[in-house]
Scaffold this active site. Sequence first.
Site, PDB file in Angstrom:
ATOM      1  CG  HIS A 184       0.694 -11.661 -10.471  1.00 52.57           C
ATOM      2  ND1 HIS A 184      -0.487 -11.384 -11.111  1.00 52.57           N
ATOM      3  CD2 HIS A 184       1.592 -10.798 -10.984  1.00 52.57           C
ATOM      4  CE1 HIS A 184      -0.308 -10.417 -11.993  1.00 52.57           C
ATOM      5  NE2 HIS A 184       0.955 -10.033 -11.923  1.00 52.57           N
ATOM      6  NE  ARG A 277       1.003   0.407  -9.157  1.00 51.07           N
ATOM      7  CZ  ARG A 277       0.038  -0.467  -9.436  1.00 51.07           C
ATOM      8  NH1 ARG A 277      -0.150  -0.861 -10.688  1.00 51.07           N
ATOM      9  NH2 ARG A 277      -0.729  -0.959  -8.481  1.00 51.07           N
ATOM     10  NE  ARG A 313       1.630   6.178  -8.337  1.00 51.49           N
ATOM     11  CZ  ARG A 313       1.906   5.012  -7.742  1.00 51.49           C
ATOM     12  NH1 ARG A 313       1.177   4.615  -6.719  1.00 51.49           N
ATOM     13  NH2 ARG A 313       2.893   4.251  -8.183  1.00 51.49           N
ATOM     14  CD  GLU A 402       0.200   6.784  -1.698  1.00 51.03           C
ATOM     15  OE1 GLU A 402       0.392   5.578  -1.939  1.00 51.03           O
ATOM     16  OE2 GLU A 402       0.500   7.687  -2.502  1.00 51.03           O
ATOM     17  CG  ASN A 425      -1.537  -2.240  -2.262  1.00 55.34           C
ATOM     18  OD1 ASN A 425      -2.575  -2.767  -1.874  1.00 55.34           O
ATOM     19  ND2 ASN A 425      -1.104  -2.364  -3.499  1.00 55.34           N
ATOM     20  CG  ASP A 426       2.530   2.756  -0.125  1.00 57.98           C
ATOM     21  OD1 ASP A 426       3.301   1.934   0.404  1.00 57.98           O
ATOM     22  OD2 ASP A 426       2.796   3.361  -1.168  1.00 57.98           O
ATOM     23  NE  ARG A 436       2.775  -3.271  -0.794  1.00 61.68           N
ATOM     24  CZ  ARG A 436       2.379  -2.768  -1.970  1.00 61.68           C
ATOM     25  NH1 ARG A 436       2.609  -1.503  -2.244  1.00 61.68           N
ATOM     26  NH2 ARG A 436       1.763  -3.517  -2.851  1.00 61.68           N
ATOM     27  CB  CYS A 473      -6.167   2.531  -7.098  1.00 63.32           C
ATOM     28  SG  CYS A 473      -5.131   3.654  -6.149  1.00 63.32           S
TER      29      CYS A 473
END
Length: 536
Positions: A184, A277, A313, A402, A425-426, A436, A473
């Site tokens: 954030h 999610r 998802r 991913e 991200n993944d 990560r 995403c």
Amino acid sequence: MQLSGVGVSPGRVDGPRVLVAADLPEPASSPAPANLEAEAGKIGQATASVAAVLSDRARSVSGDARSVLETTAAMAADPALAASAEKLVLERSLPAPRAVWEAAGEFMAALRAAGGYMAERARDVADVRDRIVAALLGVAPPGVPELTSPSVLVARDLAPADTAGLDPNLVLALVTAEGGPTSHTAILARALGIPAVVACAGVLELDSPGLAVDGSAGTVLPSDGTVRASARTARPKWDGVGRLADGHRVKLLANLGSAADATAAAAAGAEGVGLFRTEFCYLTAASEPTEAEQRAAYAAVLAPFAGKPVVVRTLDAGSDKPLEFLPMGEEPNPALGVRGLRVAFDRPELLDRQLAAIAAAGADTGVELSVMAPMVATAAEAEWFASRARAAGIARVGVMIEVPAAALCADAILAVVDFVSLGTNDLTQYVFAADRQLGAVAALNAPDQPALLRLVGMVAEAGAAAGKPVGVCGEAAADPALAPVLVGLGVTSLSMNAVALAGVGSALREVDLATCRAGARPDRPLPVRVAERSAG
């Protein structure tokens, strides 16, 4: 001595160093309260007080800051946290501050175990915990001190509520010892136009009157504290329509994990949802939520997006993201084990019940529903999922890209599904073998790494050949400097946290498609932060 971290918001500044106060110490477990009912009653009063303060702060600001503070206020008011803490008081005779501390710890452990985005939200719970504990103890909560002159803020990490309330006229830059490109702090710093460096090891021990911060190169140097600042990036403005300067459309969507996220995203102007999610419905459940419970929970999130596209998802869990009702046993390398869609291969009934609940929630709310599966590695897996989703009455089906194998075989996967969405991200941590959550390898998880972008380009090319959309995403989508490159590579939609929408939308309005494509050419050096980081 120069320190290096990950530059997440551009700009070069120099100014006096101000250290943000550390978290509260753990409250004591004794003495036992004399009146357990009265002690438990204090918790509801404290949570209401904290939520009210955060809500008042939210009303005093606008835009990104307001949405973040409203989300934090909703988290503070969450009855599940208060109920869990009250139970600890009554059953274990704990003082209220200790009960809140332990109850929040359980929620944080569940979030960290869930990994990815959910793990990053554990810091938000810690912030809410500290505010409630401080209210119970009658002390000031930790956080950003009141600033009277322009300063460089230094912290172990910053909670969203702290960052959202910052005054860009007084905060020259942000430097944190922890965090990463998807935190954030990174997203809000860009939204506020504040230079920022995260994952900067050693910055808390650096004893100097000031710091010189380069948010592009990710470097921090001791200084005499004299204020020197480059021109600030203007606060972004966006009208809620994702398009380039030449009118080329790029849908700008939101990533959601809760009903509070949905409210904030709708207020921020999201054109729909690119990633919902669903793990929030399962995290603290002792048994699998019923289909009816899931339907109601999903509908509460989808409701603000009636008539708009929403991608849900399915459950992303496994031995690396354990759920109490879903024992997976131990694995030697959980991140590479049975997780995501792989869980459903041995438990298809779990997936079928969730798909039925998702389909019903979509009908209840009137959204344009799509569903996608996480951790798909092969076309055969994608086809298996698509057949079950369509059998549940969901017409539009996709999968997450991913896993590197899925990116390399995107053409075969797109032959059996309607769309794909890159979870950068993944995908990044698998491509670079870099956790990560680990600050020491945070630079490898930066979303502008050339190897990652080349995989994105391969998938987008396969999508164009198949005539099917390819979205992003992961947090790569939330970077205003990177968004035009992704569009130039062929990405058709970008989905991100609500606070990043205006910055990305504003950046895309400044470029046309030809410029985006030129910026994504293989023979052209990729974004400036990559070159600067590599040279350093």
